[in-house]
Design a protein around this motif. Sequence first.
Motif: not given
Length: 225
Positions: A73, A87-88, A103, A107, A109, A179
């Motif tokens: 993270t 962030k996404n 974050i 994720t 980013h 994604w």
Amino acid sequence: MARGWQHWLSPRPLRRTATSSEPRILAAHDAALFEFLKDEDGRWVVRETHYIDNKVVRDGLSGPLLHIHWLQTEYFQVEQGVIGIMKNEKEVVATKDDGIVEIPAGTRHRFWAHASGNEDLIFKVWAEPQGLDHSFDENFLRNFVGYQHDCQKENLTPSVFQLMLMSYNSSTIATPPFWMPIWILKSVHYVLAVWVGAGLLGYEASYPEYNSTDEGQSRNAKKLI
């Protein structure tokens, strides 16, 4: 040591600048300054200063491309200015009043100096857990930033295979804006970073000129898949 034909296939700096003992280093085009620090609790952090008068910073290009840390993270804490974080699919705009921005691992980013800021962007960034093998850490940043700065000084375009090898060795992968399963991204990066970057082109994941605690050789990246 890369061979002549590997240099021909993929040009690289003829000389790497020895910055392994420097407490701070400059990014390419002198757009940002990286200071390597330790918090009171012993945690490593990096303080980044992105200079608002620099065109690269004003154009929102002083931060990295969209990427994922799959083991850790990441945390941001602004001290001055305004940071933009994708962030996404959501854009986050933060100042020092917003505290720590988290974050989570996995994720998508990226970050940059937000256009609404009118002064240098200064923030601390770190990742947890720390002390992992092949993680986002000081070694990665020193190599990643040092290599790109040397390329810029010699008017070379950084090799995508070298950058992918450094990133993959630190459990970091580039990602499209939509994604995609991490296992697919990791597999593609493994082939391009380890098979092509290290195996064919002779790149290393870490260089002693950039970091004296050079433990991230490209052969170790094979253990990550």
